[in-house]
Motif scaffolding. Structure first.
Motif, mmCIF file in Angstrom:
data_model
loop_
_atom_site.group_PDB
_atom_site.id
_atom_site.type_symbol
_atom_site.label_atom_id
_atom_site.label_comp_id
_atom_site.label_asym_id
_atom_site.label_seq_id
_atom_site.Cartn_x
_atom_site.Cartn_y
_atom_site.Cartn_z
ATOM 1 N N LYS A 1 -2.844 15.052 -0.714
ATOM 2 C CA LYS A 1 -4.159 15.677 -0.534
ATOM 3 C C LYS A 1 -4.250 16.433 0.787
ATOM 4 O O LYS A 1 -4.977 17.415 0.912
ATOM 5 C CB LYS A 1 -5.256 14.617 -0.602
ATOM 6 C CG LYS A 1 -5.469 14.005 -1.980
ATOM 7 C CD LYS A 1 -6.550 12.945 -1.956
ATOM 8 C CE LYS A 1 -6.694 12.263 -3.310
ATOM 9 N NZ LYS A 1 -7.155 13.179 -4.371
ATOM 10 N N LEU A 2 -3.507 15.964 1.786
ATOM 11 C CA LEU A 2 -3.561 16.570 3.117
ATOM 12 C C LEU A 2 -2.477 17.628 3.330
ATOM 13 O O LEU A 2 -2.400 18.217 4.410
ATOM 14 C CB LEU A 2 -3.412 15.474 4.187
ATOM 15 C CG LEU A 2 -4.528 14.433 4.258
ATOM 16 C CD1 LEU A 2 -4.190 13.347 5.268
ATOM 17 C CD2 LEU A 2 -5.854 15.099 4.621
ATOM 18 N N TYR B 1 -1.428 3.764 10.902
ATOM 19 C CA TYR B 1 -1.351 5.114 11.467
ATOM 20 C C TYR B 1 -0.787 5.074 12.883
ATOM 21 O O TYR B 1 0.079 5.876 13.251
ATOM 22 C CB TYR B 1 -2.755 5.742 11.467
ATOM 23 C CG TYR B 1 -2.873 7.006 12.281
ATOM 24 C CD1 TYR B 1 -2.299 8.201 11.831
ATOM 25 C CD2 TYR B 1 -3.545 7.006 13.500
ATOM 26 C CE1 TYR B 1 -2.410 9.351 12.587
ATOM 27 C CE2 TYR B 1 -3.660 8.158 14.255
ATOM 28 C CZ TYR B 1 -3.084 9.340 13.791
ATOM 29 O OH TYR B 1 -3.180 10.483 14.546
ATOM 30 N N LYS C 1 4.165 6.449 -5.023
ATOM 31 C CA LYS C 1 2.849 5.905 -5.328
ATOM 32 C C LYS C 1 2.939 4.502 -5.917
ATOM 33 O O LYS C 1 1.918 3.882 -6.226
ATOM 34 C CB LYS C 1 2.108 6.820 -6.308
ATOM 35 C CG LYS C 1 1.710 8.167 -5.710
ATOM 36 C CD LYS C 1 0.870 8.982 -6.681
ATOM 37 C CE LYS C 1 0.402 10.273 -6.037
ATOM 38 N NZ LYS C 1 -0.443 11.084 -6.953
ATOM 39 N N TYR D 1 0.859 5.575 0.454
ATOM 40 C CA TYR D 1 0.069 6.641 1.063
ATOM 41 C C TYR D 1 0.472 8.037 0.587
ATOM 42 O O TYR D 1 -0.042 9.030 1.095
ATOM 43 C CB TYR D 1 0.214 6.573 2.593
ATOM 44 C CG TYR D 1 -0.307 5.287 3.181
ATOM 45 C CD1 TYR D 1 -1.654 5.128 3.485
ATOM 46 C CD2 TYR D 1 0.536 4.216 3.420
ATOM 47 C CE1 TYR D 1 -2.142 3.949 4.019
ATOM 48 C CE2 TYR D 1 0.068 3.022 3.962
ATOM 49 C CZ TYR D 1 -1.270 2.899 4.255
ATOM 50 O OH TYR D 1 -1.745 1.722 4.785
ATOM 51 N N HIS E 1 -5.421 0.069 8.057
ATOM 52 C CA HIS E 1 -4.981 1.446 7.834
ATOM 53 C C HIS E 1 -4.851 2.193 9.168
ATOM 54 O O HIS E 1 -3.916 2.970 9.370
ATOM 55 C CB HIS E 1 -5.959 2.162 6.914
ATOM 56 C CG HIS E 1 -6.178 1.456 5.605
ATOM 57 N ND1 HIS E 1 -5.185 1.336 4.663
ATOM 58 C CD2 HIS E 1 -7.248 0.806 5.109
ATOM 59 C CE1 HIS E 1 -5.644 0.657 3.622
ATOM 60 N NE2 HIS E 1 -6.897 0.319 3.872
ATOM 61 N N GLU F 1 0.849 -1.195 0.000
ATOM 62 C CA GLU F 1 0.000 0.000 0.000
ATOM 63 C C GLU F 1 0.881 1.240 0.000
ATOM 64 O O GLU F 1 1.931 1.262 0.644
ATOM 65 C CB GLU F 1 -0.907 0.009 1.232
ATOM 66 C CG GLU F 1 -1.936 -1.097 1.240
ATOM 67 C CD GLU F 1 -2.789 -1.088 2.499
ATOM 68 O OE1 GLU F 1 -2.464 -0.303 3.413
ATOM 69 O OE2 GLU F 1 -3.755 -1.850 2.563
ATOM 70 N N THR G 1 -2.391 10.225 -0.405
ATOM 71 C CA THR G 1 -3.133 10.722 0.767
ATOM 72 C C THR G 1 -2.422 11.919 1.373
ATOM 73 O O THR G 1 -3.051 12.944 1.693
ATOM 74 C CB THR G 1 -3.257 9.608 1.824
ATOM 75 O OG1 THR G 1 -3.902 8.490 1.242
ATOM 76 C CG2 THR G 1 -4.062 10.089 3.028
ATOM 77 N N PHE G 2 -1.099 11.796 1.521
ATOM 78 C CA PHE G 2 -0.334 12.896 2.112
ATOM 79 C C PHE G 2 -0.384 14.140 1.218
ATOM 80 O O PHE G 2 -0.448 15.268 1.711
ATOM 81 C CB PHE G 2 1.117 12.476 2.340
ATOM 82 C CG PHE G 2 1.286 11.438 3.420
ATOM 83 C CD1 PHE G 2 0.483 11.450 4.544
ATOM 84 C CD2 PHE G 2 2.245 10.452 3.304
ATOM 85 C CE1 PHE G 2 0.627 10.501 5.528
ATOM 86 C CE2 PHE G 2 2.403 9.484 4.292
ATOM 87 C CZ PHE G 2 1.585 9.517 5.423
#
Length: 588
Positions: free
Chosen positions: A177-178, A568, A200, A171, A564, A169, A174-175
């Motif tokens: 986008k944040l 975290y 990615k 992330y 997930h 996976e 995701t990072f």
């Protein structure tokens, strides 16, 4: 006044019901604990091994699973040690005529399956039968089922026969986008644990080592299945490539199973083998019940012991918790073992992907001190990589299974710049004062300077130099040669034996024999003891009440989101330099 009396009466009724329920719960607990009494194994019995559950090095029995109590749950982690012990005993036990194997999708790693498989092959030398039945077989499940005398697959069932795969996976999206910026510091192009947060997709180096690892594990898998089923390896590979095995009929056609049949048909065949009338029940005995039965007393001198210390889970500093290897706790345990004159040799049983580099080094030092007083042999289980290898390299010899995952000699550190996330997404900003230019370093709330980043990278480089120099010392090879095998690269046990990172291919028994020989102990003249000792059922009950089954609760409540959330939490718990293999490596 009437309202007051109602409340008093309701309270009294509630208390009365509470005491009644508590009484029955205590009766249930007493009943469960009384099951520790010795069990009589009847003649013509069959050992029933249900392996479709989590398997760890040392399991914990759940004595309340069958009592339907609200806190009990029906889950039970079974121990590899117990499985192997039961199979060994059953082979010599005249009361046991065979084994019924349930192995649709066992919750174990590949090296653990290898240990169980080898034990079952040894059992077959007793000329007793092994039957298995499944509604489906995963590749892991079939690895064990393939050696059975009769393999039943439900006619409407499924069978997985398409090769092994590993999926990671990532992330970074995701990072992005944040507005979170990962800061990566590492040594070695193969140290791919950080790629989940900085990329990615897989890097070419990560793909290369993953493919070579899969090929090595699959080669061992195919070779053993080929031998058990008497089917050429090339034919087995061809069936996987062409997806020829899609249903029970095709599995039977290509002789992967002996029968596409129902459970009652398996029972009929087993009764015939046992010479039991069709209207009689088969005398099955489960794993935990069988181990409570009367068995021959243990051979060997109690004052001459080989200690097996189990180190399973991620490596952390401090005491740690269930499922982790805490350096402080490990050091205390090993020190007691070192100072115990009755213990003549030590086997370090490692099942760990690594973790804290500092904690790994602390434990390495204690292992080194122990080798100066008595022999210490490393026995690698499913995985002994990065920090797990750090522990092993301090031992006198290293034993691994062909499908053990090891190596990953490397160091990394990872921080996150949260400045834009906190400002743009949450509206939180920071300001402050300091006495020195870098008093707030390292920090998550501003972009670090190149000078500050270089300091962290220098620390990672020093950690890598320390790791590789000690590994070279332990393996008795030059640092240059060792580093050619390092750079975070992951190896199978077969590859590690070939390149010198491992001494012997084999399981725990081989490691124990090596330790005993090194201590000049004769066969049958010593006893084997596992440390830390297995929790008793009452301890496990207290642990459950204290919330130590948090992962299981999370899995039930969050379902597919649980991994997930677990990732975290791992990130939150990471401190300092890390010596660990890639996150989430699950080969299926």
């Amino acid at each position: 006044m009437l309202q007051f009396l109602k409340f008093v009466l309701a309270t009294l009724v509630g208390l009365f019901l509470f005491f009644i329920v508590s009484f029955f719960i205590l009766v249930g607990i007493g009943s469960a604990l009384s099951s520790e009494d010795e069990v009589v194994i009847k003649d013509n019995s069959v050992l029933k091994l249900d392996l479709d559950r989590p398997i760890k090095e040392v399991g914990v029995e759940n004595p309340f699973a069958e009592l339907s109590l609200p806190f009990a749950g029906n889950d039970e982690t079974i121990g590899l040690k117990d499985i192997r012990e039961a199979i060994t005993r059953a082979g010599k036990d005249d009361h046991i005529q065979g084994i019924y194997l349930k192995t649709q999708d066992p919750g174990a790693g590949w090296a653990s399956l290898e240990e169980i498989r080898n034990e079952l092959l040894e059992f077959k030398k007793s000329k007793k039968f092994i039957y298995t039945y499944g509604e489906y077989y995963s590749e892991k499940g079939y690895y064990l089922a393939s050696l059975a005398d009769k393999i039943y697959l439900n006619p409407a069932g499924l069978m997985e026969w398409n090769g092994l795969s590993a999926e990671y996976e990532f992330y970074k999206g995701t990072f992005d986008k944040l507005d979170i910026k990962p800061l990566i510091f590492r040594v070695g192009e193969f140290k791919s644990a950080v790629e989940s947060f900085s990329r990615k997709d897989m890097s070419e180096a990560s793909k290369q080592q993953s493919i070579e690892l899969l090929d090595a594990l699959y080669g061992n898998y195919i070779a053993n299945v080929s031998k058990s089923r008497n089917i050429p390896a090339s034919e087995l590979r061809g069936l996987a490539d062409s997806l020829a095995v899609t249903n029970p009929a095709s599995a039977e056609k290509y002789k992967l199973v002996t029968h596409a049949g129902y459970y009652d048909e398996l029972e009929t065949a087993m009764k015939k083998e046992l010479k039991v009338d069709t209207d009689e029940d088969i005398e099955f005995v489960g794993l935990s019940k069988y181990l409570k039965g009367k068995h021959p007393s243990e051979d060997g001198d109690f004052n001459k012991r080989v200690a097996v210390i189990v180190a399973e889970g991620e490596i952390v500093s401090g005491e740690g918790s269930d499922g982790t290897i805490g350096s402080d706790k490990f050091v205390k345990e090993l020190k007691k073992i070192r100072e115990n004159d009755k213990i003549k040799a030590v086997v370090l049983r490692i099942n760990s992907p690594g973790g804290s580099a500092l904690a790994s080094d602390v434990m390495w030092r204690e292992i080194q001190l122990t080798t100066k007083k008595k022999p210490v042999i490393a026995s690698m289980s499913d995985v002994a990589a990065s920090g797990g290898y750090y522990m092993a390299m301090g031992c006198d010899k290293i034993v691994a299974q062909p499908n053990t995952i090891t190596g990953s000699i490397g160091i990394f550190a990872m921080l996150f710049n949260l400045e834009n996330f906190l400002d743009n997404k949450l509206g939180i900003t920071f300001d402050g004062v300091k006495t020195n230019p870098h008093a707030d370093w390292p920090t998550l709330t501003r972009e670090m300077t190149d000078f500050e980043k270089d300091k962290i990278q220098k620390s990672v480089n020093e950690g890598y130099a320390n790791f590789t120099s000690k590994a070279a010392q332990g393996r008795k090879m030059s640092v240059e040669k060792l580093r050619s095998l390092a750079s975070g690269r992951v190896w199978s046990g077969v590859e590690a034996k070939s390149n010198g990172l491992v001494d012997v291919l084999g399981g725990l028994d081989e490691a124990i024999k090596l330790a005993a020989n090194a201590a000049k102990l004769k066969e049958g003249d010593y006893r084997v003891r596992f440390y830390p000792e297995k929790k008793n059922p009452l301890q496990e009950f207290v642990s459950k009440m204290a919330g130590n089954s948090e992962d299981q609760i999370m899995a039930r409540q969050l379902g597919e989101l649980a991994p997930h959330v677990k990732m975290y939490r791992k990130l939150l718990n990471m401190e300092g330099l890390q010596a660990r293999m890639p996150f989430g490596l699950d080969i299926r």
